[in-house]
Motif scaffolding. Structure first.
Motif, PDB file in Angstrom:
ATOM      1  N   PRO A 289       1.110   7.312  22.110  1.00 23.53           N
ATOM      2  CA  PRO A 289       1.458   7.254  20.693  1.00 23.53           C
ATOM      3  C   PRO A 289       0.526   8.099  19.821  1.00 23.53           C
ATOM      4  O   PRO A 289      -0.659   8.247  20.114  1.00 23.53           O
ATOM      5  CB  PRO A 289       1.337   5.772  20.344  1.00 23.53           C
ATOM      6  N   TRP A 290       1.117   8.646  18.783  1.00 18.59           N
ATOM      7  CA  TRP A 290       0.349   9.319  17.750  1.00 18.59           C
ATOM      8  C   TRP A 290      -0.202   8.256  16.804  1.00 18.59           C
ATOM      9  O   TRP A 290       0.421   7.214  16.589  1.00 18.59           O
ATOM     10  CB  TRP A 290       1.228  10.283  16.976  1.00 18.59           C
ATOM     11  N   VAL A 291      -1.345   8.540  16.225  1.00 19.81           N
ATOM     12  CA  VAL A 291      -2.000   7.594  15.324  1.00 19.81           C
ATOM     13  C   VAL A 291      -2.030   8.205  13.922  1.00 19.81           C
ATOM     14  O   VAL A 291      -2.305   9.401  13.764  1.00 19.81           O
ATOM     15  CB  VAL A 291      -3.436   7.275  15.803  1.00 19.81           C
ATOM     16  N   TYR A 292      -1.740   7.371  12.937  1.00 19.83           N
ATOM     17  CA  TYR A 292      -1.746   7.790  11.535  1.00 19.83           C
ATOM     18  C   TYR A 292      -2.609   6.840  10.725  1.00 19.83           C
ATOM     19  O   TYR A 292      -2.718   5.658  11.054  1.00 19.83           O
ATOM     20  CB  TYR A 292      -0.334   7.752  10.948  1.00 19.83           C
ATOM     21  N   VAL A 293      -3.187   7.356   9.658  1.00 17.75           N
ATOM     22  CA  VAL A 293      -3.841   6.516   8.657  1.00 17.75           C
ATOM     23  C   VAL A 293      -3.160   6.765   7.316  1.00 17.75           C
ATOM     24  O   VAL A 293      -2.611   7.845   7.076  1.00 17.75           O
ATOM     25  CB  VAL A 293      -5.366   6.775   8.533  1.00 17.75           C
TER      26      VAL A 293
ATOM     27  N   VAL B 145       0.868  -1.180   0.000  1.00 18.52           N
ATOM     28  CA  VAL B 145       0.000   0.000   0.000  1.00 18.52           C
ATOM     29  C   VAL B 145       0.902   1.226   0.000  1.00 18.52           C
ATOM     30  O   VAL B 145       1.706   1.397   0.921  1.00 18.52           O
ATOM     31  CB  VAL B 145      -0.918   0.028   1.245  1.00 18.52           C
ATOM     32  N   GLU B 146       0.787   2.061  -1.021  1.00 23.19           N
ATOM     33  CA  GLU B 146       1.531   3.313  -1.059  1.00 23.19           C
ATOM     34  C   GLU B 146       0.573   4.446  -0.736  1.00 23.19           C
ATOM     35  O   GLU B 146      -0.596   4.410  -1.134  1.00 23.19           O
ATOM     36  CB  GLU B 146       2.132   3.542  -2.443  1.00 23.19           C
ATOM     37  N   GLY B 147       1.078   5.458  -0.014  1.00 21.82           N
ATOM     38  CA  GLY B 147       0.213   6.580   0.308  1.00 21.82           C
ATOM     39  C   GLY B 147       0.924   7.633   1.126  1.00 21.82           C
ATOM     40  O   GLY B 147       2.137   7.589   1.331  1.00 21.82           O
ATOM     41  N   VAL B 148       0.141   8.567   1.607  1.00 25.90           N
ATOM     42  CA  VAL B 148       0.620   9.676   2.422  1.00 25.90           C
ATOM     43  C   VAL B 148       0.012   9.519   3.806  1.00 25.90           C
ATOM     44  O   VAL B 148      -1.218   9.544   3.960  1.00 25.90           O
ATOM     45  CB  VAL B 148       0.217  11.036   1.794  1.00 25.90           C
ATOM     46  N   ALA B 149       0.863   9.358   4.816  1.00 24.58           N
ATOM     47  CA  ALA B 149       0.388   9.176   6.189  1.00 24.58           C
ATOM     48  C   ALA B 149      -0.208  10.485   6.700  1.00 24.58           C
ATOM     49  O   ALA B 149       0.382  11.552   6.550  1.00 24.58           O
ATOM     50  CB  ALA B 149       1.532   8.724   7.086  1.00 24.58           C
ATOM     51  N   GLU B 150      -1.392  10.366   7.302  1.00 25.36           N
ATOM     52  CA  GLU B 150      -2.092  11.523   7.865  1.00 25.36           C
ATOM     53  C   GLU B 150      -2.338  11.268   9.346  1.00 25.36           C
ATOM     54  O   GLU B 150      -2.871  10.221   9.719  1.00 25.36           O
ATOM     55  CB  GLU B 150      -3.445  11.711   7.171  1.00 25.36           C
ATOM     56  N   ARG B 151      -1.960  12.209  10.182  1.00 22.78           N
ATOM     57  CA  ARG B 151      -2.174  12.058  11.616  1.00 22.78           C
ATOM     58  C   ARG B 151      -3.665  12.136  11.920  1.00 22.78           C
ATOM     59  O   ARG B 151      -4.387  12.965  11.365  1.00 22.78           O
ATOM     60  CB  ARG B 151      -1.434  13.146  12.387  1.00 22.78           C
ATOM     61  N   VAL B 152      -4.107  11.255  12.824  1.00 21.32           N
ATOM     62  CA  VAL B 152      -5.495  11.250  13.272  1.00 21.32           C
ATOM     63  C   VAL B 152      -5.549  11.906  14.650  1.00 21.32           C
ATOM     64  O   VAL B 152      -4.813  11.517  15.562  1.00 21.32           O
ATOM     65  CB  VAL B 152      -6.055   9.813  13.365  1.00 21.32           C
ATOM     66  N   THR B 153      -6.399  12.900  14.802  1.00 24.05           N
ATOM     67  CA  THR B 153      -6.622  13.542  16.091  1.00 24.05           C
ATOM     68  C   THR B 153      -8.127  13.590  16.340  1.00 24.05           C
ATOM     69  O   THR B 153      -8.932  13.360  15.435  1.00 24.05           O
ATOM     70  CB  THR B 153      -6.029  14.971  16.124  1.00 24.05           C
ATOM     71  N   GLY B 154      -8.463  13.908  17.575  1.00 20.08           N
ATOM     72  CA  GLY B 154      -9.877  13.977  17.955  1.00 20.08           C
ATOM     73  C   GLY B 154     -10.315  12.660  18.557  1.00 20.08           C
ATOM     74  O   GLY B 154     -10.249  11.624  17.901  1.00 20.08           O
ATOM     75  N   ARG B 155     -10.743  12.723  19.792  1.00 19.06           N
ATOM     76  CA  ARG B 155     -11.134  11.500  20.509  1.00 19.06           C
ATOM     77  C   ARG B 155     -12.199  10.712  19.756  1.00 19.06           C
ATOM     78  O   ARG B 155     -12.138   9.481  19.690  1.00 19.06           O
ATOM     79  CB  ARG B 155     -11.628  11.877  21.913  1.00 19.06           C
TER      80      ARG B 155
END
Length: 167
Positions: A140-144, A95-105
């Motif tokens: 930890p920070w979460v990314y999608v 899977v190729e892509g651009v990691a985006e940080r997820v915020t917001g509970r």
């Protein structure tokens, strides 16, 4: 995702493209993935990690001091790989892509639930607006990674199929 296109240069003439739902099932069922990020000097960094396939995106987490986190601050371009190391059986997926940080509970709690459902209590997270939380102070920070391209390598018969999001 669009219908997969087989690259006839890299496969057997009888090979057929797997359905996108079959590819998603492979991504969902995988227990271990390999994440490739890029260091500031351009060298690749590859590390195994756990993650979840949720809502058509790969999700992973990283601590603020980890190399992959440092790399993502420089470049969000990533590749995620999973599969088997056999030549004659199994299927590999990139899977190729651009990691985006997820915020917001409210966005993080469903991902935390997916981690616990998949990996059990060892991966039970809570969440606040900045990332995952747990009782030992880990944050930890979460990314999608929404896919920009997915390449599937079938091995019986051999085939390379590429999927791209519909535009």
């Amino acid at each position: 995702m669009t219908t997969g296109q087989i690259d006839e240069r890299f496969g057997h003439p009888t090979a057929t493209a797997p359905s996108w739902s079959a590819v998603e099932s492979l991504l969902d069922a995988a227990e271990l993935y390999w994440l490739t990020t890029v260091r500031a000097d351009g060298r690749p960094h590859v590390t195994p990690l756990v993650g979840v396939w949720a809502d058509g995106r790969f999700a992973f987490c990283t601590g603020a001091g980890e190399q992959k986190h440092v790399n993502l601050q420089h470049s969000p371009l990533v590749a995620v790989t999973t599969g088997t190391n056999g030549w004659r059986s199994g299927t590999d997926v990139v899977v190729e892509g651009v990691a985006e940080r997820v915020t917001g509970r409210e966005r993080l709690l469903p991902l935390a639930a997916a981690w616990e459902s998949k990996y059990g209590e060892d991966w039970a997270w809570d969440a606040d607006d900045d990332g995952f939380t747990d009782g030992d102070g880990s944050r930890p920070w979460v990314y999608v990674v929404p896919p920009t391209k997915v390449i599937v390598f079938g091995k019986d018969p051999h085939a390379q199929t590429t999927y791209r999001p519909a535009r």
